[in-house]
Design a protein around this motif. Structure first.
Motif, PDB file in Angstrom:
ATOM      1  N   ASP A  13     -11.272  23.667 -83.996  1.00 10.66           N
ATOM      2  CA  ASP A  13     -10.162  24.270 -82.465  1.00 10.66           C
ATOM      3  C   ASP A  13     -10.114  24.507 -81.543  1.00 10.66           C
ATOM      4  N   ARG A  14     -11.638  23.921 -81.098  1.00  6.92           N
ATOM      5  CA  ARG A  14     -12.063  24.168 -79.353  1.00  6.92           C
ATOM      6  C   ARG A  14     -11.934  22.758 -78.575  1.00  6.92           C
ATOM      7  N   ALA A  15     -10.943  21.794 -78.274  1.00  5.81           N
ATOM      8  CA  ALA A  15     -11.081  20.470 -77.905  1.00  5.81           C
ATOM      9  C   ALA A  15     -12.492  19.546 -78.999  1.00  5.81           C
ATOM     10  N   MET A  16     -12.968  19.929 -79.733  1.00  8.54           N
ATOM     11  CA  MET A  16     -13.967  19.646 -80.752  1.00  8.54           C
ATOM     12  C   MET A  16     -15.274  19.522 -79.548  1.00  8.54           C
ATOM     13  N   ASP A  17     -15.604  21.222 -79.044  1.00  9.09           N
ATOM     14  CA  ASP A  17     -16.443  21.292 -78.300  1.00  9.09           C
ATOM     15  C   ASP A  17     -17.747  21.704 -79.522  1.00  9.09           C
ATOM     16  N   ILE A  18     -18.938  21.074 -79.328  1.00  6.95           N
ATOM     17  CA  ILE A  18     -20.115  21.412 -79.579  1.00  6.95           C
ATOM     18  C   ILE A  18     -20.965  22.376 -79.726  1.00  6.95           C
TER      19      ILE A  18
ATOM     20  N   GLY B 198     -10.037  24.126 -65.795  1.00  2.00           N
ATOM     21  CA  GLY B 198      -9.113  23.521 -66.970  1.00  2.00           C
ATOM     22  C   GLY B 198      -8.473  24.112 -68.671  1.00  2.00           C
ATOM     23  N   LEU B 199      -7.772  23.828 -69.128  1.00  2.00           N
ATOM     24  CA  LEU B 199      -7.004  23.999 -70.544  1.00  2.00           C
ATOM     25  C   LEU B 199      -7.589  23.297 -71.444  1.00  2.00           C
ATOM     26  N   ILE B 200      -8.470  22.269 -71.575  1.00  2.00           N
ATOM     27  CA  ILE B 200      -8.950  21.121 -72.276  1.00  2.00           C
ATOM     28  C   ILE B 200      -9.732  21.991 -73.444  1.00  2.00           C
ATOM     29  N   SER B 201     -10.721  22.960 -73.111  1.00  2.00           N
ATOM     30  CA  SER B 201     -11.448  23.352 -74.170  1.00  2.00           C
ATOM     31  C   SER B 201     -10.464  24.864 -74.809  1.00  2.00           C
ATOM     32  N   ASN B 202      -9.569  24.769 -75.311  1.00  5.53           N
ATOM     33  CA  ASN B 202      -8.761  26.505 -75.211  1.00  5.53           C
ATOM     34  C   ASN B 202      -7.690  25.368 -76.242  1.00  5.53           C
ATOM     35  N   ILE B 203      -7.942  23.753 -76.317  1.00  6.51           N
ATOM     36  CA  ILE B 203      -6.887  23.159 -77.604  1.00  6.51           C
ATOM     37  C   ILE B 203      -7.181  22.559 -78.819  1.00  6.51           C
ATOM     38  N   PRO B 204      -6.767  23.346 -79.637  1.00  8.93           N
ATOM     39  CA  PRO B 204      -7.204  22.871 -80.921  1.00  8.93           C
ATOM     40  C   PRO B 204      -6.633  21.489 -81.475  1.00  8.93           C
ATOM     41  N   ALA B 205      -7.720  20.850 -82.105  1.00  4.65           N
ATOM     42  CA  ALA B 205      -7.351  18.801 -82.449  1.00  4.65           C
ATOM     43  C   ALA B 205      -6.651  18.961 -83.633  1.00  4.65           C
ATOM     44  N   GLU B 206      -6.205  17.658 -83.385  1.00  7.28           N
ATOM     45  CA  GLU B 206      -5.843  17.120 -84.728  1.00  7.28           C
ATOM     46  C   GLU B 206      -6.852  16.120 -85.501  1.00  7.28           C
ATOM     47  N   ILE B 207      -7.127  16.798 -86.430  1.00  4.63           N
ATOM     48  CA  ILE B 207      -7.987  15.532 -87.338  1.00  4.63           C
ATOM     49  C   ILE B 207      -7.855  14.621 -88.184  1.00  4.63           C
TER      50      ILE B 207
ATOM     51  N   ILE C 142      -6.783  15.694 -78.732  1.00  3.54           N
ATOM     52  CA  ILE C 142      -5.989  17.086 -78.350  1.00  3.54           C
ATOM     53  C   ILE C 142      -5.115  16.668 -77.078  1.00  3.54           C
ATOM     54  N   ARG C 143      -4.406  17.586 -77.566  1.00  2.00           N
ATOM     55  CA  ARG C 143      -2.753  17.062 -76.549  1.00  2.00           C
ATOM     56  C   ARG C 143      -2.857  18.373 -75.367  1.00  2.00           C
ATOM     57  N   GLN C 144      -3.043  17.662 -74.268  1.00  2.00           N
ATOM     58  CA  GLN C 144      -3.567  18.924 -73.521  1.00  2.00           C
ATOM     59  C   GLN C 144      -1.675  18.721 -72.127  1.00  2.00           C
ATOM     60  N   HIS C 145      -0.634  19.056 -72.835  1.00  2.00           N
ATOM     61  CA  HIS C 145       0.761  18.649 -73.175  1.00  2.00           C
ATOM     62  C   HIS C 145       1.822  19.966 -72.333  1.00  2.00           C
ATOM     63  N   LYS C 146       2.697  19.457 -71.117  1.00  4.44           N
ATOM     64  CA  LYS C 146       3.725  20.715 -71.204  1.00  4.44           C
ATOM     65  C   LYS C 146       4.815  19.549 -70.589  1.00  4.44           C
ATOM     66  N   ILE C 147       6.315  20.290 -71.307  1.00  4.67           N
ATOM     67  CA  ILE C 147       7.355  19.669 -70.773  1.00  4.67           C
ATOM     68  C   ILE C 147       7.502  19.469 -69.207  1.00  4.67           C
ATOM     69  N   PHE C 148       8.149  18.207 -68.498  1.00  5.23           N
ATOM     70  CA  PHE C 148       7.800  18.313 -67.284  1.00  5.23           C
ATOM     71  C   PHE C 148       6.554  17.226 -66.840  1.00  5.23           C
ATOM     72  N   GLY C 149       5.618  17.844 -67.788  1.00  5.18           N
ATOM     73  CA  GLY C 149       4.336  17.178 -67.095  1.00  5.18           C
ATOM     74  C   GLY C 149       3.085  18.282 -66.821  1.00  5.18           C
ATOM     75  N   PRO C 150       2.210  17.912 -66.309  1.00  9.23           N
ATOM     76  CA  PRO C 150       1.562  16.602 -66.870  1.00  9.23           C
ATOM     77  C   PRO C 150       1.663  16.769 -68.708  1.00  9.23           C
ATOM     78  N   CYS C 151       1.217  15.068 -69.024  1.00 15.14           N
ATOM     79  CA  CYS C 151       0.934  14.515 -70.729  1.00 15.14           C
ATOM     80  C   CYS C 151      -0.388  14.059 -71.166  1.00 15.14           C
ATOM     81  N   LEU C 152      -1.129  15.123 -71.204  1.00 18.20           N
ATOM     82  CA  LEU C 152      -2.780  14.378 -70.757  1.00 18.20           C
ATOM     83  C   LEU C 152      -3.222  13.901 -72.137  1.00 18.20           C
ATOM     84  N   THR C 153      -3.457  13.006 -73.280  1.00  9.02           N
ATOM     85  CA  THR C 153      -4.206  13.297 -74.684  1.00  9.02           C
ATOM     86  C   THR C 153      -5.843  12.834 -75.000  1.00  9.02           C
ATOM     87  N   LEU C 154      -5.835  13.463 -75.327  1.00  6.29           N
ATOM     88  CA  LEU C 154      -7.509  13.093 -75.564  1.00  6.29           C
ATOM     89  C   LEU C 154      -7.685  12.853 -76.755  1.00  6.29           C
TER      90      LEU C 154
END
Length: 352
Positions: free
Chosen positions: A48-53, A116-125, A146-158
């Protein structure tokens, strides 16, 4: 032929991947995956934290630094100012980015908080591969999106895959970052590896090679030798820290090798990556009392923030549909593991 041939009913007797949910404390409800390599090396992936360890161990030795915070659930609104620090659990790896790495900053393109935002976004396994000992396949992996997305962008997917092999004391992280939006997107990524006691102790060698500069107050360095860990420092209490920005040297295969070696414990870690993918390395030193940690942090940029990177023409953009692939490897070093089991071999490898 492995010693365990015809003696094992289930791969779990040797190792593998086990998913579960924390049921108590501040991390209640957080999904995790324990990965046991069967070599003495085991670690906890926080799904639930971007697959951090988080925690990581080799035999009886802890490798990672764990902060006072520990594992928390995702805090997606902790994206302003220094709010990120309230969610920073330490651990073997925290992912920073995907469009900002560094302290808070603001410009005409937006306002950004720490790292940034990515480490606070859950992963879809989307995949878990267990070892298949009967078929002779000792590999295991877990993959998530892990999707760091928002309407009107940017929309980056890890898309992240963490993999290993039964009997080998190491892991591989393979990341793919794609711009799924319709406009160019800033791209900054840093792998914030955090190491603590007993691996990190007085005299532990911090190993890297390349041009560098001290990016913090030189008076806060632990000693004149910035590549040796000191005892806890009172000047690092509170927000005291030292930060070194490194342009690492790579070998003929573009590989950078760096890490730590504790001669007293005969224990170390080696991190390797492709300099074409990650041209920078940062060494964070925070040797405070009861907050004793050093970070080895490969990245697309040093943690100067999106604003400074843009102003210095060092900011990378991903075009719509563009993808970046990155691989980072971590191996445990010591008399019981290979192939680089000693400090001398490690140094020779760096000096190739």
């Amino acid at each position: 032929m492995p010693e365990w041939t015809d003696k094992i009913s289930n791969h779990k007797q040797l190792g593998g991947i086990e998913t579960s949910v924390l049921d108590n404390g501040a991390g209640k409800g957080v999904r995790i995956a324990w990965i046991d390599t069967g070599s003495g090396f085991r670690y906890k992936v926080v799904l639930d934290r971007a697959m951090d360890i988080a925690e990581a161990f080799f035999n009886q030795h802890s490798l990672a630094w764990i902060s006072h915070v520990g594992v928390l659930g995702p805090q997606p609104m902790s994206n302003q100012g220094i709010d990120w620090l309230r969610t920073f659990g330490g651990g073997l790896l925290v992912t920073c980015g995907l469009d900002h790495v560094g302290g808070p900053d603001e410009d005409a393109h937006g306002t950004r908080g720490v790292h940034g935002l990515i480490s606070n976004i859950p992963a879809e396994i989307i995949s878990i591969q267990q070892p298949d000992i009967r078929a002779g396949n000792l590999d295991m992996s877990i993959t998530g999106i892990i999707r760091q997305h928002k309407i009107f962008g940017p929309c980056l997917t890890l898309k992240r895959t963490i993999s290993g092999r039964l009997g080998q004391a190491g892991l591989t992280i393979k990341d793919e970052v794609m711009n799924e939006g319709n406009t160019p997107a800033p791209f900054m990524l840093l792998y914030h590896f955090n190491f603590g006691w007993p691996l990190v102790d007085e005299g532990t060698d911090i190993i890297w090679k390349g041009k560098h500069r001290v990016a913090s107050d030189p008076n806060l360095l632990g000693s004149t030798n910035i590549k040796k860990c000191p005892n806890p420092l009172s000047v690092h209490d509170g927000p005291g820290e030292s930060v070194v920005f490194i342009e690492p040297e790579a070998n003929s295969d573009h590989q950078v090798y760096c890490g730590l070696w504790n001669e007293k414990k005969q224990l170390g870690v080696q991190i390797s990556f492709d300099k074409r993918e990650l041209p920078w390395l940062t060494n964070w030193q925070h040797f405070a009392k009861n907050e004793y940690v050093t970070g080895i942090e490969p990245g697309t940029n040093p943690p100067i923030g999106q604003k400074a990177a843009r102003e210095s023409n060092a900011l990378t953009f991903l075009a719509p549909g563009e993808k970046k692939s990155i691989e980072v490897n971590l191996s445990v070093l010591g008399p019981e593991v290979g192939p680089y089991t000693t400090y001398t071999n490690f140094i020779n490898l760096i000096n190739e």
